[in-house]
Design a protein around this motif. Structure first.
Motif, PDB file in Angstrom:
ATOM      1  N   THR A  79       0.793  -1.214   0.000  1.00  0.00           N
ATOM      2  CA  THR A  79       0.000   0.000   0.000  1.00  0.00           C
ATOM      3  C   THR A  79       0.832   1.273   0.000  1.00  0.00           C
ATOM      4  OG1 THR A  79      -0.140  -0.107   2.399  1.00  0.00           O
ATOM      5  CG2 THR A  79      -1.919  -1.118   1.155  1.00  0.00           C
ATOM      6  N   GLU A  80       2.086   1.217   0.446  1.00  0.00           N
ATOM      7  CA  GLU A  80       2.896   2.430   0.442  1.00  0.00           C
ATOM      8  C   GLU A  80       3.833   2.500  -0.754  1.00  0.00           C
ATOM      9  OE1 GLU A  80       3.423   4.402   4.761  1.00  0.00           O
ATOM     10  OE2 GLU A  80       5.050   3.207   3.993  1.00  0.00           O
ATOM     11  N   GLN A  81       3.887   1.488  -1.592  1.00  0.00           N
ATOM     12  CA  GLN A  81       4.794   1.525  -2.735  1.00  0.00           C
ATOM     13  C   GLN A  81       4.286   2.532  -3.751  1.00  0.00           C
ATOM     14  OE1 GLN A  81       6.331  -2.186  -4.181  1.00  0.00           O
ATOM     15  NE2 GLN A  81       5.794  -1.557  -6.239  1.00  0.00           N
ATOM     16  N   LYS A  82       5.152   3.419  -4.207  1.00  0.00           N
ATOM     17  CA  LYS A  82       4.749   4.473  -5.129  1.00  0.00           C
ATOM     18  C   LYS A  82       5.620   4.425  -6.379  1.00  0.00           C
ATOM     19  CE  LYS A  82       3.220   7.670  -1.501  1.00  0.00           C
ATOM     20  NZ  LYS A  82       3.467   6.791  -0.362  1.00  0.00           N
ATOM     21  N   ASN A  83       5.080   4.940  -7.476  1.00  0.00           N
ATOM     22  CA  ASN A  83       5.875   5.041  -8.692  1.00  0.00           C
ATOM     23  C   ASN A  83       6.605   6.376  -8.701  1.00  0.00           C
ATOM     24  OD1 ASN A  83       3.974   6.990  -9.446  1.00  0.00           O
ATOM     25  ND2 ASN A  83       2.749   5.515 -10.614  1.00  0.00           N
ATOM     26  N   SER A  84       7.240   6.718  -9.833  1.00  0.00           N
ATOM     27  CA  SER A  84       8.090   7.907  -9.878  1.00  0.00           C
ATOM     28  C   SER A  84       7.310   9.200  -9.713  1.00  0.00           C
ATOM     29  CB  SER A  84       8.860   7.932 -11.210  1.00  0.00           C
ATOM     30  OG  SER A  84       7.949   7.887 -12.294  1.00  0.00           O
ATOM     31  N   SER A  85       5.987   9.177  -9.953  1.00  0.00           N
ATOM     32  CA  SER A  85       5.171  10.375  -9.783  1.00  0.00           C
ATOM     33  C   SER A  85       4.566  10.483  -8.400  1.00  0.00           C
ATOM     34  CB  SER A  85       4.054  10.408 -10.840  1.00  0.00           C
ATOM     35  OG  SER A  85       3.175   9.319 -10.660  1.00  0.00           O
ATOM     36  N   GLY A  86       4.887   9.511  -7.517  1.00  0.00           N
ATOM     37  CA  GLY A  86       4.377   9.547  -6.164  1.00  0.00           C
ATOM     38  C   GLY A  86       3.024   8.922  -5.976  1.00  0.00           C
ATOM     39  N   GLN A  87       2.495   8.253  -7.010  1.00  0.00           N
ATOM     40  CA  GLN A  87       1.200   7.603  -6.902  1.00  0.00           C
ATOM     41  C   GLN A  87       1.378   6.131  -6.541  1.00  0.00           C
ATOM     42  OE1 GLN A  87      -1.664   9.398  -7.160  1.00  0.00           O
ATOM     43  NE2 GLN A  87      -0.196  11.095  -7.234  1.00  0.00           N
ATOM     44  N   PRO A  88       0.368   5.528  -5.872  1.00  0.00           N
ATOM     45  CA  PRO A  88       0.481   4.100  -5.539  1.00  0.00           C
ATOM     46  C   PRO A  88       0.608   3.253  -6.790  1.00  0.00           C
ATOM     47  CG  PRO A  88      -1.310   5.138  -4.329  1.00  0.00           C
ATOM     48  CD  PRO A  88      -0.847   6.134  -5.343  1.00  0.00           C
ATOM     49  N   ALA A  89       1.478   2.228  -6.715  1.00  0.00           N
ATOM     50  CA  ALA A  89       1.661   1.326  -7.836  1.00  0.00           C
ATOM     51  C   ALA A  89       0.564   0.279  -7.832  1.00  0.00           C
ATOM     52  CB  ALA A  89       3.022   0.654  -7.752  1.00  0.00           C
ATOM     53  N   VAL A  90      -0.022   0.012  -8.995  1.00  0.00           N
ATOM     54  CA  VAL A  90      -1.079  -0.981  -9.139  1.00  0.00           C
ATOM     55  C   VAL A  90      -0.710  -1.896 -10.285  1.00  0.00           C
ATOM     56  CG1 VAL A  90      -3.532  -1.357  -9.583  1.00  0.00           C
ATOM     57  CG2 VAL A  90      -2.801   0.647  -8.286  1.00  0.00           C
ATOM     58  N   LEU A  91      -0.886  -3.193 -10.082  1.00  0.00           N
ATOM     59  CA  LEU A  91      -0.522  -4.147 -11.111  1.00  0.00           C
ATOM     60  C   LEU A  91      -1.389  -3.941 -12.339  1.00  0.00           C
ATOM     61  CD1 LEU A  91       1.388  -6.551 -11.538  1.00  0.00           C
ATOM     62  CD2 LEU A  91      -0.493  -8.038 -10.908  1.00  0.00           C
ATOM     63  N   ALA A  92      -0.753  -3.752 -13.482  1.00  0.00           N
ATOM     64  CA  ALA A  92      -1.480  -3.505 -14.728  1.00  0.00           C
ATOM     65  C   ALA A  92      -1.559  -4.768 -15.559  1.00  0.00           C
ATOM     66  CB  ALA A  92      -0.786  -2.396 -15.520  1.00  0.00           C
ATOM     67  N   ALA A  93      -2.326  -4.701 -16.614  1.00  0.00           N
ATOM     68  CA  ALA A  93      -2.466  -5.850 -17.497  1.00  0.00           C
ATOM     69  C   ALA A  93      -1.159  -6.158 -18.194  1.00  0.00           C
ATOM     70  CB  ALA A  93      -3.552  -5.560 -18.524  1.00  0.00           C
ATOM     71  N   ALA A  94      -0.936  -7.434 -18.481  1.00  0.00           N
ATOM     72  CA  ALA A  94       0.296  -7.837 -19.152  1.00  0.00           C
ATOM     73  C   ALA A  94       0.278  -7.410 -20.604  1.00  0.00           C
ATOM     74  CB  ALA A  94       0.467  -9.352 -19.061  1.00  0.00           C
ATOM     75  N   GLY A  95       1.462  -7.241 -21.174  1.00  0.00           N
ATOM     76  CA  GLY A  95       1.590  -6.895 -22.575  1.00  0.00           C
ATOM     77  C   GLY A  95       2.501  -7.858 -23.274  1.00  0.00           C
ATOM     78  N   ALA A  96       3.257  -7.356 -24.234  1.00  0.00           N
ATOM     79  CA  ALA A  96       4.029  -8.216 -25.116  1.00  0.00           C
ATOM     80  C   ALA A  96       5.502  -8.269 -24.767  1.00  0.00           C
ATOM     81  CB  ALA A  96       3.853  -7.745 -26.558  1.00  0.00           C
ATOM     82  N   LEU A  97       5.920  -7.694 -23.659  1.00  0.00           N
ATOM     83  CA  LEU A  97       7.341  -7.621 -23.334  1.00  0.00           C
ATOM     84  C   LEU A  97       7.639  -8.326 -22.015  1.00  0.00           C
ATOM     85  CD1 LEU A  97       8.055  -3.886 -24.231  1.00  0.00           C
ATOM     86  CD2 LEU A  97       8.686  -5.888 -25.569  1.00  0.00           C
ATOM     87  N   GLY A  98       8.817  -8.939 -21.960  1.00  0.00           N
ATOM     88  CA  GLY A  98       9.334  -9.470 -20.712  1.00  0.00           C
ATOM     89  C   GLY A  98      10.457  -8.581 -20.228  1.00  0.00           C
ATOM     90  N   PHE A  99      10.586  -8.435 -18.911  1.00  0.00           N
ATOM     91  CA  PHE A  99      11.587  -7.551 -18.325  1.00  0.00           C
ATOM     92  C   PHE A  99      12.257  -8.268 -17.171  1.00  0.00           C
ATOM     93  CE2 PHE A  99      12.893  -4.526 -15.079  1.00  0.00           C
ATOM     94  CZ  PHE A  99      13.495  -3.504 -15.790  1.00  0.00           C
ATOM     95  N   ALA A 100      13.549  -8.152 -17.061  1.00  0.00           N
ATOM     96  CA  ALA A 100      14.289  -8.653 -15.905  1.00  0.00           C
ATOM     97  C   ALA A 100      15.299  -7.593 -15.488  1.00  0.00           C
ATOM     98  CB  ALA A 100      14.994  -9.972 -16.216  1.00  0.00           C
ATOM     99  N   GLY A 101      15.530  -7.495 -14.190  1.00  0.00           N
ATOM    100  CA  GLY A 101      16.470  -6.509 -13.687  1.00  0.00           C
ATOM    101  C   GLY A 101      17.222  -7.014 -12.482  1.00  0.00           C
TER     102      GLY A 101
END
Length: 507
Positions: free
Chosen positions: A249-271
């Motif tokens: 509930t406290e995790q925020k994105n770069s704009s300071g808004q809460p992060a919410v899991l979005a629908a999947a798309g066509a890309l995979g990402f690893a970091g």
């Protein structure tokens, strides 16, 4: 098992000093804390202490962030006690809990990832759970589970989303890996494997309905910002009910808004990057094009900004220049893997603001449809084929390679070859290990592994590997690896890198 039992008795002895252990991220409905002789009504932001017992009423939910950055979400009808907790840097870390009633879901923090099960444990009436870097759910039924309350057999039920757990009782130690489910009828009964999650295992978040209607002890601001608690990705097993998305509930994105899991798309990402706690993270995600801002085309792309809700966010203006960028493709444009390293600045991830000594490594490419991996059989040997040079807070990289992999699609296991990374101040060494292949219906597929090793011969260390399948055939992987030492004193040494895997000789 004897040493664990003795430790738990000592930790639960009366008279242990209380210490702040964390705070409520959310208290929806009837949530109270029993502290000594007092009972305190919980509220968002209120601290919790070692020795506290948290009681969650019907149609209510609570979420707690511990000081080691672990997250604990409590379902309705739960009684959860913090038996002993220490993460101050002045004493040996420990995190000992008791689930007396109800259930919880948790993503472990630094204590669970870096320390032995003797330092982290959860006790239930039927067993003790010890873990090493994981994400899991546990529910204890005592005539209160099922549509008719009591129609489900009593005992402890659980499911593992990431990592592994050890369930210990009078019958010995029993290990459960990711995407497995279990039931323990009593302290003298061995755990049973379940082929699918019981339909009551994942919390239906009754507090959400309550927050829209009758008043609880939550603030309206907190409710507006919150998404409550579930898990970071659905279980591999497709039968309903699917667990809802894990939202801290406290995790925020770069704009300071809460992060919410979005629908999947066509890309995979690893970091792979090092968090503010000194622990190297390894992250995989299934993303849409809108989540990644890129420059260039084909395998000459670089990442200039990203916002992966529930995982991390950052921008090139904050992160500084991109070094050692590159790409890989078998020639038909089907994989389109791209990697690079941001070499300065910080990002925001699930652990908090991330400091980057040596760089934040990333790789992305065309995502394999999950049904391709779900239907695949047989084995596949894979070798690394291009990626970043590992970086570390232990000085410059001097030698080492990424491990080879052997994937078994029949058992959904991955064998990880031995490997080592040497830096100016020491060498990380890891023996061969194992991990899992996971499939998330409607989103994507990937691999996870956690391997114990050493740093400079005698310091315990852990390697965390996470990756996503690339290409239409699912025969390439984009993988991030983070390595972290666990010294008895002082800060951890960490390192990170990413690479793309392709089929090996004879595959």
């Amino acid at each position: 098992m004897r040493s664990l039992t003795v430790l738990l008795i000592l930790l639960s002895a009366p008279g242990l000093a209380s210490a702040q252990a964390g705070r409520f991220l959310l208290a929806v409905g009837d949530v109270a804390v029993a502290r000594g002789q007092a009972e305190i009504r919980a509220a968002t932001g209120m601290p919790v202490q070692s020795g506290d017992t948290i009681r969650v009423g019907p149609a209510s939910n609570a979420q707690i962030r511990m000081t080691d950055e672990s997250i604990v979400g409590l379902r309705p009808g739960t009684v959860f006690r913090i038996d002993a907790y220490e993460y101050s840097g002045q004493a040996e870390p420990r995190s000992i809990f008791s689930l007396l009633k109800g259930g919880f879901r948790t993503v472990t923090g630094a204590i669970g990832r870096l320390h032995s099960r003797e330092r982290y444990a959860v006790r239930t009436p039927t067993a003790t759970i010890g873990i090493r870097g994981t994400h899991y759910t546990v529910v204890h039924c005592d005539n209160d589970c099922g549509a008719d309350r009591g129609s489900i057999a009593n005992g402890t039920y659980g499911g593992v989303t990431d990592g592994r757990i050890e369930v210990v009782n009078q019958t010995g130690e029993h290990e459960f890996a990711a995407n497995t489910f279990f039931y323990v009828a009593s302290a003298g009964t061995a755990p049973q494997n379940l082929i699918a999650p019981p339909n009551f295992l994942y919390d239906r978040l009754e507090g959400q309905a309550r927050s829209r209607g009758s008043q609880g002890n939550e603030s309206s601001e907190a409710l507006t910002r919150s998404g409550l608690n579930a898990e970071s990705r659905p279980s591999e097993v497709p039968p309903p009910p699917q667990p809802s998305s894990f939202i801290v509930t406290e995790q925020k994105n770069s704009s300071g808004q809460p992060a919410v899991l979005a629908a999947a798309g066509a890309l995979g990402f690893a970091g792979a990057w090092t968090s503010a706690t000194g622990v190297a993270n390894s992250v995989s995600a299934f993303v849409s094009n809108e989540m990644l801002t890129r420059a260039g085309s084909g395998t000459s792309q670089t990442l200039t900004a990203f916002n992966i809700p529930g995982t991390a966010s950052g921008a090139a203006t904050a992160l500084g220049p991109i070094n050692e960028s590159g790409g890989f493709d078998p020639g038909d444009g089907s994989v389109n893997a791209n990697w690079g390293v941001w070499t300065s600045g910080s990002i925001t991830d699930g652990i908090g603001t991330t400091i980057i000594p040596g760089g934040a490594h990333y790789i992305f490419g065309n995502l394999t449809p999950p049904e391709v991996i779900a239907a695949r059989t047989g084995t596949l040997s894979m070798i690394p084929s291009g990626g970043t040079t590992p970086t570390s807070n232990a000085g410059a990289f001097s030698s080492g390679t990424y491990p080879n992999l052997r994937l078994n699609f029949d058992t959904r296991n991955v064998q990880v070859g031995a490997f080592s990374w040497s830096f100016t101040l020491g060498t990380f060494s890891f023996p061969a290990g194992a991990g899992t292949i996971f499939v998330v219906p409607g989103k994507g597929a990937g691999v996870n592994a956690s391997i114990d090793g050493t740093f400079s011969s005698n310091v315990p260390a852990t390697a965390a590997m996470s990756g996503a399948f690339f290409g239409p055939a699912g025969d390439h992987l984009g993988v991030g690896i983070g390595v972290t030492s666990a010294p008895q004193t002082g800060a951890p040494v960490s390192g990170q890198g990413v690479t793309v895997y392709k089929p090996g000789p004879g595959a």
